[in-house]
Design an enzyme around this catalytic site. Structure first.
Site, PDB file in Angstrom:
ATOM      1  N   HIS A 170     -71.054 -45.582  13.759  1.00 20.10           N
ATOM      2  CA  HIS A 170     -71.348 -45.283  12.352  1.00 20.10           C
ATOM      3  C   HIS A 170     -72.514 -44.313  12.182  1.00 20.10           C
ATOM      4  O   HIS A 170     -72.730 -43.812  11.086  1.00 20.10           O
ATOM      5  CB  HIS A 170     -71.632 -46.587  11.597  1.00 20.10           C
ATOM      6  CG  HIS A 170     -70.389 -47.405  11.410  1.00 20.10           C
ATOM      7  ND1 HIS A 170     -69.637 -47.349  10.261  1.00 20.10           N
ATOM      8  CD2 HIS A 170     -69.739 -48.241  12.241  1.00 20.10           C
ATOM      9  CE1 HIS A 170     -68.596 -48.142  10.387  1.00 20.10           C
ATOM     10  NE2 HIS A 170     -68.622 -48.703  11.594  1.00 20.10           N
ATOM     11  N   ASP A 374     -77.895 -38.320   8.814  1.00 21.32           N
ATOM     12  CA  ASP A 374     -77.154 -39.488   8.348  1.00 21.32           C
ATOM     13  C   ASP A 374     -75.749 -39.412   8.922  1.00 21.32           C
ATOM     14  O   ASP A 374     -75.103 -38.362   8.828  1.00 21.32           O
ATOM     15  CB  ASP A 374     -77.087 -39.462   6.812  1.00 21.32           C
ATOM     16  CG  ASP A 374     -77.072 -40.862   6.222  1.00 21.32           C
ATOM     17  OD1 ASP A 374     -76.681 -41.792   6.940  1.00 21.32           O
ATOM     18  OD2 ASP A 374     -77.436 -41.010   5.042  1.00 21.32           O
TER      19      ASP A 374
HETATM   20  C1  GDG Z   1     -74.685 -46.536   8.244  1.00 24.80           C
HETATM   21  C2  GDG Z   1     -75.001 -45.081   8.589  1.00 24.80           C
HETATM   22  C3  GDG Z   1     -72.900 -44.408   7.449  1.00 24.80           C
HETATM   23  C4  GDG Z   1     -77.192 -49.295  -0.960  1.00 24.80           C
HETATM   24  N1  GDG Z   1     -78.059 -49.746  -1.875  1.00 24.80           N
HETATM   25  C5  GDG Z   1     -77.470 -50.772  -2.502  1.00 24.80           C
HETATM   26  C6  GDG Z   1     -76.215 -50.938  -1.974  1.00 24.80           C
HETATM   27  N2  GDG Z   1     -76.058 -50.020  -1.030  1.00 24.80           N
HETATM   28  C7  GDG Z   1     -74.828 -49.832  -0.257  1.00 24.80           C
HETATM   29  C8  GDG Z   1     -74.163 -48.552  -0.670  1.00 24.80           C
HETATM   30  C9  GDG Z   1     -73.424 -48.121   0.589  1.00 24.80           C
HETATM   31  C10 GDG Z   1     -74.259 -48.735   1.696  1.00 24.80           C
HETATM   32  O1  GDG Z   1     -75.125 -49.697   1.119  1.00 24.80           O
HETATM   33  C11 GDG Z   1     -75.154 -47.682   2.366  1.00 24.80           C
HETATM   34  O2  GDG Z   1     -74.359 -46.908   3.171  1.00 24.80           O
HETATM   35  P1  GDG Z   1     -74.837 -45.506   3.732  1.00 24.80           P
HETATM   36  O3  GDG Z   1     -73.668 -44.846   4.327  1.00 24.80           O
HETATM   37  O4  GDG Z   1     -75.390 -44.700   2.635  1.00 24.80           O
HETATM   38  O5  GDG Z   1     -76.008 -45.777   4.781  1.00 24.80           O
HETATM   39  P2  GDG Z   1     -76.365 -46.862   5.995  1.00 24.80           P
HETATM   40  O6  GDG Z   1     -76.645 -48.204   5.465  1.00 24.80           O
HETATM   41  O7  GDG Z   1     -77.499 -46.260   6.734  1.00 24.80           O
HETATM   42  O8  GDG Z   1     -75.083 -46.967   6.930  1.00 24.80           O
HETATM   43  C12 GDG Z   1     -74.399 -44.167   7.544  1.00 24.80           C
HETATM   44  C13 GDG Z   1     -72.598 -45.886   7.271  1.00 24.80           C
HETATM   45  O9  GDG Z   1     -73.227 -46.665   8.265  1.00 24.80           O
HETATM   46  C14 GDG Z   1     -71.100 -46.144   7.321  1.00 24.80           C
HETATM   47  O10 GDG Z   1     -70.537 -45.698   8.502  1.00 24.80           O
HETATM   48  O11 GDG Z   1     -72.417 -43.700   6.331  1.00 24.80           O
HETATM   49  O12 GDG Z   1     -74.651 -42.824   7.873  1.00 24.80           O
HETATM   50  O13 GDG Z   1     -76.415 -44.877   8.663  1.00 24.80           O
HETATM   51  O14 GDG Z   1     -72.149 -48.661   0.608  1.00 24.80           O
HETATM   52  O15 GDG Z   1     -73.351 -48.817  -1.762  1.00 24.80           O
HETATM   53  N3  GDG Z   1     -75.365 -51.887  -2.397  1.00 24.80           N
HETATM   54  C15 GDG Z   1     -75.779 -52.691  -3.378  1.00 24.80           C
HETATM   55  N4  GDG Z   1     -77.028 -52.582  -3.929  1.00 24.80           N
HETATM   56  C16 GDG Z   1     -77.893 -51.650  -3.518  1.00 24.80           C
HETATM   57  O16 GDG Z   1     -79.007 -51.569  -4.035  1.00 24.80           O
HETATM   58  N5  GDG Z   1     -74.952 -53.626  -3.837  1.00 24.80           N
END
Ligand code: GDG
Length: 731
Positions: A170, A374
């Site tokens: 990821h 990212d």
């Molecule tokens: C890793 C990789 C890759 C965030 N704030 C809240 C919340 N979130 C949810 C979002 C999103 C998830 O968390 C964050 O996903 P990201 O992709 O932006 O980042 P990482 O957590 O670092 O994830 C990344 C991912 O894995 C998938 O492969 O994209 O690059 O680092 O879904 O919605 N959800 C809620 N409240 C929040 O305040 N409910």
């Protein structure tokens, strides 16, 4: 068929208070994203009809409580817990995972710590996962391992089970220069660990290419269109950009939360959402916003940056540092620019409930996502999907995987603060019609390739690739029935010949060629076979005659050296040439090869009586592959008019007399007599010519599960010996 998903954490968190267990479903991206796909299993046409999720349940559970928890999470969440002590988990999570891999893979080598202890704990955790999985795995399971915490698991499982194994990373896979900073053992074992899978998936083409380059440079293994031939399977490396549950974000009723964009006279909202992490570029974002306010006083009072920062990895020092930096900077911007009626930065250090998050996506005019690195960044996709009015502008860093698929957004380099400031100004003034047009295009894409499609694509490629690789490996594998047939054939035959290669077949490949002398066991095996008057044994080697003479000369065997230039008949003393040979061509070939040896450090020349080999297995593999074609062409131009030829083997180019190779040599032996039983066994590239010239009724066996002209393969060198042992004993 059952899908067994493995991740570090289970999608459910088990906690204990006053002796009572509570189980809370986690809301992470992977979990909520996959839920739709998982719910669809068993209803559609997919071969996969059910699933189970394995991972750590998130707390210390006493030994005597394990059965109860296992039963509970299995019933309610289709999950199977891997019980690990919180102490080990914390050590690994805060150690190798988040102090070594995370910073390095996100291009922050200065934050990375390379402690051997971290690595050993990481290995131990992967082993615990393996052992727990082995208790759970059923024959019809397909395994899908997730993320950087479990990179050793595919190979650990491969040793024990033959189920299809998939792996998805990821986070970014870094460039070779970054990856090689890991110490030798860990960088090698991580690559080997991942290659244990049938399918290794990444978010972007770049990450997949970085991985393949590391495999080439560190393991010396080449790929063919992303496929790497492993001893017992093919590992396919491919790109699967993860999607989101588009429908959920697009259609969710978020009431009672307001989701309308603030109207005229109210400040426009610029939103950012991320975990508190140095990789997310939060500080640069604030600095960019500060510069925007400096450069554009006309926007004062008319725009707010709404920063949602989710607490994360609070146990790691670098995360605590960034938190206090952030607090300070928010205070500074608000202090310098804000007034009684306007707070420029709204800072929420919390995790929002899902509905509220979507409401905030919808009410924002701009999403400002500035990660310095990212893997994907799902927030970018979620923001666009949530815009039911199609209005809004996404500003996304070019260093997020998502930027590759979202070119209709404003793509920026977040290292440049000016660029961030200018992008905010640009985004706030993009005409609504253009916003709608761009967002509709992106929404169509997100809808088409949503998380269900992503998961089902991955699983179907995994099934396909593992099936093909199993079939080709098993088609030729010398199984018990064929082995029996071979032995029967041998026993019944009146006259037999066994043509057998030396290195890799009779002895294991050795790091130092001179230390590959035969053991007493091997010598007695060979003389035992030869002692049967009906059996001719021919050792067919590329080695020089002196070495063979020293090691096997006292036995009554047929020996051939230099791929067949020299022959020593069994029972006779002295070597003879297979045919009149010349070595005059060496005068021109040797200086040419010397020139290339100077140009390619690590390459070397091996001169024999009637052949010259240029080896480059110790050289820089990329440099070598650029030069090899030139060397080959140059040598070909030299030998065109003389009776020599050029053979290109595995990391070696060889020049020898025309008509000298293992195939010609085999013909020489086979033309001398009618044999009822013919067996050719080899292990290397030069044995392929031997296999190619075998008559139809001959048995040919290659060591190693690889592409070959041989009719059969055995897994490893020991199996070849075992086969010869059986012949000797007439079993
Ligand atoms: C890793 C990789 C890759 C965030 N704030 C809240 C919340 N979130 C949810 C979002 C999103 C998830 O968390 C964050 O996903 P990201 O992709 O932006 O980042 P990482 O957590 O670092 O994830 C990344 C991912 O894995 C998938 O492969 O994209 O690059 O680092 O879904 O919605 N959800 C809620 N409240 C929040 O305040 N409910």
């Amino acid at each position: 068929m059952r899908l067994l998903i493995v991740s570090n954490r289970l999608p459910v968190s088990v906690s204990k208070q006053n002796g009572e267990f509570t189980m809370t479903k986690s809301a992470g991206g992977l979990v909520s994203g996959l839920s739709d796909y998982l719910a669809s299993l068993g209803k559609g046409t997919s071969d996969v009809s059910e699933y189970i999720w394995m991972g750590w349940p998130g707390s210390n559970i006493e030994k005597e409580e394990e059965d109860y928890v296992r039963q509970k999470v299995q019933q309610e969440f289709r999950a199977s817990p891997v019980f690990l002590s919180k102490k080990l988990m914390d050590k690994v999570y805060l150690g190798f995972c988040n102090r070594t891999i995370w910073p390095l893979f996100h291009y922050f080598p200065n934050y990375a710590r390379f402690e051997l202890e971290y690595w050993h704990e990481y290995k131990r955790m992967n082993e615990v996962f393996r052992d727990e999985l082995l208790k759970e795995i059923r024959e019809d399971d397909i395994l899908w391992v997730h993320d950087y915490h479990l990179m050793l698991l595919p190979a650990m499982l491969r040793e024990k089970v033959s189920n299809p194994i998939g792996f998805f990373l990821h986070i970014p896979f870094p460039s070779y220069e970054m990856f090689r900073m890991l110490h030798k053992e860990s960088r090698t074992e991580i690559l080997e660990g991942l290659l244990g899978a049938d399918l290794v998936g990444f978010h972007t083409h770049d990450y997949a290419q970085h991985f393949l380059r590391c495999v080439l440079r560190i393991l010396g293994m080449e790929n063919h269109m992303g496929k790497i031939a492993m001893p017992d399977h093919t590992a396919e490396v491919s790109t699967f950009p993860m999607g989101i549950d588009f429908q959920k974000f697009h259609t969710m009723d978020v009431s009672p939360h307001p989701s309308e964009k603030p109207g005229r006279g109210k400040p426009k909202m610029v939103l950012s959402v991320d975990r508190l992490d140095y990789s997310k570029g939060i500080i640069n974002r604030l600095k960019g916003f500060e510069l925007f306010l400096k450069k554009h006083p006309e926007w004062h009072g008319k725009v707010c940056l709404n920063m949602v920062v989710v607490p994360s990895r609070t146990g790691v020092g670098s995360y605590r540092k960034i938190k206090s930096q952030l607090d300070e900077l928010v205070g500074q911007v608000n202090g310098n620019f804000g007034n009684m009626t306007w707070t420029p930065v709204i800072y929420q250090y919390t995790s929002l409930p899902h509905k509220e998050l979507i409401a905030q996506y919808r009410m924002s005019h701009v999403a400002l996502l500035t990660p310095l690195r990212d893997g994907m960044n799902l927030v970018a996709k979620e923001y666009i999907a949530s815009l039911t009015d199609h209005k809004g502008v996404l500003i996304i860093s070019e260093f997020a995987g998502a930027a590759k698929e979202m070119s209709e957004s404003v793509v920026i380099n977040p290292n440049n603060i000016d660029e961030i400031a200018d992008a905010i100004a640009e985004a706030l003034t993009i005409p609504v019609r253009d916003q709608v047009r761009g967002n509709r295009i992106m929404q169509r894409r997100l809808k088409r390739y949503d998380v269900t499609k992503w998961a089902s694509d991955f699983v179907s490629v995994l099934l396909k690739t593992s099936k093909v690789s199993r079939e080709s490996a098993s088609r030729k594998l010398l199984n018990a029935a064929t082995r029996k047939e071979l032995l029967d054939n041998y026993r019944r035959a009146g006259s037999r010949i066994i043509l057998v290669n030396y290195d890799g077949t009779l002895v294991p490949y050795s790091k130092y060629p001179s230390s590959a002398e035969p053991t007493e066991g091997l010598r007695s095996l060979l003389s035992g076979l030869e002692s049967d008057a009906n059996t001719d044994i021919v050792i067919i080697s590329g080695r020089g005659k002196d070495e063979l003479e020293e090691w096997l000369g006292d036995l009554s065997l047929n020996l051939t050296a230099e791929h067949g230039s020299w022959i020593r008949d069994s029972g006779k003393k002295g070597w003879r040439l297979l045919k009149p040979l010349s070595s005059e061509w060496k005068e021109e070939v040797l200086p040419t090869l010397e020139m290339y040896t100077d140009r390619l450090p690590g390459s070397y020349i091996q001169e024999r009586d009637y052949s010259v080999a240029w080896h480059y297995h110790k050289a820089d593999i990329e440099h070598a592959s650029q030069l090899v074609k030139e060397v080959n062409d140059h040598l070909l131009s030299i030998v065109t008019n003389i009776s020599a030829h050029v053979l290109h083997g595995s990391k070696v180019i060889e020049v020898s007399n025309s008509g000298i190779n293992k195939g010609e040599l085999a013909m020489h032996w086979l033309s001398r007599k009618e044999y009822d039983f013919i067996l050719a066994i080899g292990a290397g590239w030069s044995d392929e010519l031997l296999f190619q010239t075998m008559p139809d009724h001959a048995w040919s066996v290659r060591v190693g599960l690889t592409q070959t002209a041989a009719r059969f393969v055995v897994r490893e060198q020991g199996d070849a010996i075992h086969l010869l042992e059986s012949l000797r004993q007439g079993e």
